[in-house]
Design a protein around this motif. Structure first.
Motif, PDB file in Angstrom:
ATOM      1  N   VAL A  12      -4.168   2.712  11.823  1.00  0.00           N
ATOM      2  CA  VAL A  12      -3.179   3.009  10.769  1.00  0.00           C
ATOM      3  C   VAL A  12      -2.125   1.999  10.513  1.00  0.00           C
ATOM      4  CG1 VAL A  12      -1.286   4.730  10.247  1.00  0.00           C
ATOM      5  CG2 VAL A  12      -3.553   5.390  10.672  1.00  0.00           C
ATOM      6  N   LYS A  13      -1.731   1.542   9.399  1.00  0.00           N
ATOM      7  CA  LYS A  13      -1.000   0.335   9.435  1.00  0.00           C
ATOM      8  C   LYS A  13       0.524   0.472   9.267  1.00  0.00           C
ATOM      9  CE  LYS A  13      -4.571  -2.400   9.187  1.00  0.00           C
ATOM     10  NZ  LYS A  13      -5.918  -2.067   9.947  1.00  0.00           N
ATOM     11  N   HIS A  14       0.939   1.773   9.110  1.00  0.00           N
ATOM     12  CA  HIS A  14       2.327   2.054   9.045  1.00  0.00           C
ATOM     13  C   HIS A  14       2.671   2.965  10.210  1.00  0.00           C
ATOM     14  CE1 HIS A  14       2.676   0.908   4.588  1.00  0.00           C
ATOM     15  NE2 HIS A  14       3.904   0.232   5.208  1.00  0.00           N
ATOM     16  N   TYR A  73       4.129   5.034   4.255  1.00  0.00           N
ATOM     17  CA  TYR A  73       5.031   3.736   3.922  1.00  0.00           C
ATOM     18  C   TYR A  73       6.334   4.162   3.601  1.00  0.00           C
ATOM     19  CZ  TYR A  73       5.063   5.356  -0.800  1.00  0.00           C
ATOM     20  OH  TYR A  73       5.431   5.995  -1.897  1.00  0.00           O
ATOM     21  N   TRP A 121      -8.655  -0.575   5.100  1.00  0.00           N
ATOM     22  CA  TRP A 121      -8.131  -1.871   5.457  1.00  0.00           C
ATOM     23  C   TRP A 121      -8.783  -2.431   6.708  1.00  0.00           C
ATOM     24  CZ3 TRP A 121      -6.009  -3.519   1.798  1.00  0.00           C
ATOM     25  CH2 TRP A 121      -4.939  -2.880   0.730  1.00  0.00           C
ATOM     26  N   ALA A 177      -7.198   7.679   5.125  1.00  0.00           N
ATOM     27  CA  ALA A 177      -6.456   7.125   3.801  1.00  0.00           C
ATOM     28  C   ALA A 177      -6.577   5.786   4.452  1.00  0.00           C
ATOM     29  CB  ALA A 177      -5.303   7.668   3.518  1.00  0.00           C
ATOM     30  N   CYS A 178      -5.997   5.202   5.521  1.00  0.00           N
ATOM     31  CA  CYS A 178      -6.191   4.009   5.802  1.00  0.00           C
ATOM     32  C   CYS A 178      -7.236   3.197   6.183  1.00  0.00           C
ATOM     33  CB  CYS A 178      -4.925   4.009   6.927  1.00  0.00           C
ATOM     34  SG  CYS A 178      -3.973   2.187   7.039  1.00  0.00           S
ATOM     35  N   CYS A 230       0.761  -1.040   0.128  1.00  0.00           N
ATOM     36  CA  CYS A 230       0.052  -0.019   0.135  1.00  0.00           C
ATOM     37  C   CYS A 230       0.955   1.320  -0.053  1.00  0.00           C
ATOM     38  CB  CYS A 230      -1.004   0.076   1.321  1.00  0.00           C
ATOM     39  SG  CYS A 230      -2.105   1.498   1.093  1.00  0.00           S
ATOM     40  N   GLY A 275      -0.932   3.998  -0.233  1.00  0.00           N
ATOM     41  CA  GLY A 275      -2.478   4.999  -0.119  1.00  0.00           C
ATOM     42  C   GLY A 275      -1.966   6.580   0.582  1.00  0.00           C
ATOM     43  N   CYS A 276      -1.081   6.436   1.412  1.00  0.00           N
ATOM     44  CA  CYS A 276      -0.607   8.057   1.922  1.00  0.00           C
ATOM     45  C   CYS A 276       0.906   7.967   2.197  1.00  0.00           C
ATOM     46  CB  CYS A 276      -1.465   7.998   3.574  1.00  0.00           C
ATOM     47  SG  CYS A 276      -0.447   7.056   4.665  1.00  0.00           S
TER      48      CYS A 276
END
Ligand code: URA
Ligand code: SF4
Length: 205
Positions: free
Chosen positions: A93-95, A30, A121, A117-118, A24, A26-27
């Motif tokens: 948020v995944k990051h 990452y 997911w 943005a996250c 991803c 997406g923002c």
């Protein structure tokens, strides 16, 4: 501007989501993180626990709540009689978002845009697992899922009906317990956190 929506796989399952999220963009988060930290746990889970975002240890390990906050969470779950292995644990948020302080990487709060943005997911994780209970760990998760005006301080520990999940309950983030100034404060906050999770155990049992 982009979002995780642009990276959702065509066929939706937890494994396809997880591998899509690994790529991803997406923002911008990452860019400075080691890897995507996707949710972990069985797809049959009746309980989802939602934190804010991975911390330093999670960024390195690639799994949620494995650092100091995770140890607080594990202890409280055990005291409440909830098996962590039966729960699905994830983050809004995944990051990992951070800023450098000398040799350390300090957690930085995600912005409203990054949260938005996250969110696809997390929405898909919830949709696929369809849990009985969802626990928001802290204000970021609570406000992302229950609205920006939601206040953990006044609503914590209460079962809330929700259109996505039969029961939602918000409580504090386990790292807020680690930030308490004295061991007496930590003990008191841990007791309240455990009591909130006992409410969850009551619904699960
Ligand atoms: N804090 C969070 O919100 N999530 C983690 O996975 C670790 C620390
Ligand atoms: Fe994608 Fe979320 Fe990572 Fe941003 S934080 S790049 S939206 S997975």
């Amino acid at each position: 501007t982009g979002s995780a929506r642009d990276f959702l796989p065509e066929r939706l399952s937890l494994p396809t989501l997880r591998s899509a999220a690994a790529g991803c963009h997406g923002c911008p988060l990452y860019r400075n993180a080691t890897q995507t930290v996707f949710g972990a746990g069985p797809s049959s889970a009746r309980l989802i626990l939602v934190g804010e975002q991975p911390g330093n240890d999670e960024d390195i390990a690639g799994a949620p709540f494995v650092g100091p906050a995770g140890r607080v969470l594990d202890q409280a779950l055990e005291q409440a009689g909830i098996a962590r292995d039966d729960a699905y644990v994830t983050n809004v948020v995944k990051h990992f978002k951070w800023e450098r302080r000398g040799s350390r990487r300090l957690h930085k709060k995600p912005s409203a845009r990054e949260i938005g943005a996250c969110l696809p997911w997390l929405e898909q994780e919830i949709e696929l697992i369809r849990p009985q209970v969802l626990v928001c760990l802290g204000a970021t998760a609570a406000q992302a899922l229950l609205g920006r005006t939601f206040r953990v301080t006044t609503m914590r520990g209460q079962l809330i009906a929700n259109d996505r999940v039969p029961h939602v309950l918000a409580t504090v983030h386990p790292s807020s317990i680690l930030r308490q100034p004295t061991s007496a404060d930590r003990r008191a906050e841990m007791a309240k956190f455990t009591a909130d999770l006992e409410v969850v155990a009551g619904v699960l049992n």
